[in-house]
Design a protein around this motif. Sequence first.
Motif, PDB file in Angstrom:
ATOM      1  N   MET A 105       0.831  -1.193   0.000  1.00 21.72           N
ATOM      2  CA  MET A 105       0.000   0.000   0.000  1.00 21.72           C
ATOM      3  C   MET A 105       0.873   1.254   0.000  1.00 21.72           C
ATOM      4  N   THR A 106       0.384   2.282  -0.681  1.00 19.06           N
ATOM      5  CA  THR A 106       1.086   3.559  -0.697  1.00 19.06           C
ATOM      6  C   THR A 106       0.471   4.493   0.342  1.00 19.06           C
ATOM      7  N   THR A 107       1.099   5.613   0.528  1.00 17.70           N
ATOM      8  CA  THR A 107       0.576   6.612   1.459  1.00 17.70           C
ATOM      9  C   THR A 107      -0.829   7.044   1.048  1.00 17.70           C
ATOM     10  N   LEU A 108      -1.057   7.202  -0.239  1.00 20.26           N
ATOM     11  CA  LEU A 108      -2.377   7.629  -0.700  1.00 20.26           C
ATOM     12  C   LEU A 108      -3.439   6.567  -0.428  1.00 20.26           C
ATOM     13  N   ASP A 109      -3.073   5.297  -0.545  1.00 19.01           N
ATOM     14  CA  ASP A 109      -4.024   4.216  -0.275  1.00 19.01           C
ATOM     15  C   ASP A 109      -4.540   4.248   1.159  1.00 19.01           C
ATOM     16  N   MET A 110      -3.719   4.760   2.053  1.00 14.74           N
ATOM     17  CA  MET A 110      -4.064   4.754   3.471  1.00 14.74           C
ATOM     18  C   MET A 110      -4.574   6.112   3.957  1.00 14.74           C
ATOM     19  N   PHE A 111      -4.602   7.111   3.080  1.00 14.33           N
ATOM     20  CA  PHE A 111      -4.997   8.453   3.494  1.00 14.33           C
ATOM     21  C   PHE A 111      -6.443   8.488   3.967  1.00 14.33           C
ATOM     22  N   LYS A 112      -6.674   9.222   5.033  1.00 20.57           N
ATOM     23  CA  LYS A 112      -8.016   9.369   5.574  1.00 20.57           C
ATOM     24  C   LYS A 112      -8.175  10.774   6.145  1.00 20.57           C
ATOM     25  N   LEU A 113      -9.221  11.451   5.728  1.00 21.64           N
ATOM     26  CA  LEU A 113      -9.567  12.736   6.326  1.00 21.64           C
ATOM     27  C   LEU A 113     -10.244  12.469   7.666  1.00 21.64           C
ATOM     28  N   ASP A 114      -9.998  13.336   8.629  1.00 21.77           N
ATOM     29  CA  ASP A 114     -10.709  13.201   9.903  1.00 21.77           C
ATOM     30  C   ASP A 114     -12.205  13.350   9.648  1.00 21.77           C
ATOM     31  N   SER A 115     -12.984  12.550  10.359  1.00 21.50           N
ATOM     32  CA  SER A 115     -14.439  12.682  10.251  1.00 21.50           C
ATOM     33  C   SER A 115     -14.878  13.958  10.968  1.00 21.50           C
ATOM     34  N   TRP A 116     -16.105  14.349  10.748  1.00 18.79           N
ATOM     35  CA  TRP A 116     -16.664  15.536  11.401  1.00 18.79           C
ATOM     36  C   TRP A 116     -16.474  15.450  12.917  1.00 18.79           C
ATOM     37  N   ASP A 117     -16.779  14.288  13.483  1.00 24.33           N
ATOM     38  CA  ASP A 117     -16.687  14.111  14.941  1.00 24.33           C
ATOM     39  C   ASP A 117     -15.250  14.111  15.450  1.00 24.33           C
ATOM     40  N   GLN A 118     -14.288  13.822  14.591  1.00 25.86           N
ATOM     41  CA  GLN A 118     -12.881  13.843  14.993  1.00 25.86           C
ATOM     42  C   GLN A 118     -12.298  15.259  14.971  1.00 25.86           C
ATOM     43  N   LEU A 119     -12.946  16.164  14.283  1.00 22.95           N
ATOM     44  CA  LEU A 119     -12.481  17.549  14.242  1.00 22.95           C
ATOM     45  C   LEU A 119     -12.797  18.220  15.571  1.00 22.95           C
ATOM     46  N   PRO A 120     -12.013  19.234  15.938  1.00 21.59           N
ATOM     47  CA  PRO A 120     -12.238  19.886  17.236  1.00 21.59           C
ATOM     48  C   PRO A 120     -13.660  20.431  17.375  1.00 21.59           C
ATOM     49  N   ALA A 121     -14.305  20.083  18.467  1.00 23.64           N
ATOM     50  CA  ALA A 121     -15.651  20.580  18.742  1.00 23.64           C
ATOM     51  C   ALA A 121     -15.610  22.018  19.233  1.00 23.64           C
ATOM     52  N   MET A 122     -14.527  22.363  19.918  1.00 20.42           N
ATOM     53  CA  MET A 122     -14.348  23.725  20.434  1.00 20.42           C
ATOM     54  C   MET A 122     -13.578  24.540  19.391  1.00 20.42           C
ATOM     55  N   PRO A 123     -13.893  25.829  19.281  1.00 26.70           N
ATOM     56  CA  PRO A 123     -13.153  26.675  18.333  1.00 26.70           C
ATOM     57  C   PRO A 123     -11.650  26.674  18.625  1.00 26.70           C
ATOM     58  N   ILE A 124     -10.867  26.814  17.558  1.00 27.82           N
ATOM     59  CA  ILE A 124      -9.404  26.816  17.680  1.00 27.82           C
ATOM     60  C   ILE A 124      -8.829  28.075  17.051  1.00 27.82           C
ATOM     61  N   TYR A 125      -7.616  28.423  17.467  1.00 31.26           N
ATOM     62  CA  TYR A 125      -6.930  29.597  16.939  1.00 31.26           C
ATOM     63  C   TYR A 125      -6.223  29.264  15.621  1.00 31.26           C
TER      64      TYR A 125
END
Length: 149
Positions: free
Chosen positions: A1-21
């Motif tokens: 497998m290549t790096t692209l084969d394993m690439f995954k965007l964070d899901s909505w729930d994995q993104l910070p729930a609290m605002p970030i700078y």
Amino acid sequence: MTTLDMFKLDSWDQLPAMPIYMDQLLQLVNQMLAPLNIPAVTKTMVNSYVKQHFFSRPVGRQYNRNQIVAVLVVTILKRDFPLGTISQAILAIRESRLIEKRYAEFATAFEQALRHQPVMVSTTEQTTRAIQFAAQTVAYHLLTEQALA
């Protein structure tokens, strides 16, 4: 497998729930997109996206999930699409008020294309089809570059 084969965007729930700078936003986005070998997102770019109305201004200099998703998607799409086209897409997505759903559609189509899995474009809903086609376009471009490297 290549790096692209394993690439995954964070899901909505994995993104910070609290605002970030801004610094946290840049670190998060650049870390997530690093395997794609695309240019890093800068503060100037994010400020430009705000000026071009890709998303609303940060509140108290902090960015929420909707804004994080916009930076991720714009950064990926600008590899293959002019900013005017991306702006139209972002506006349609914002007006639909289905940002979480649209992000999931984009992530799924993008990841499936990178894994050489067929993306089922069986819907007649124009926004979903456009999202899936755009995600596949960028994914296939990245795969082509990898194959030629």
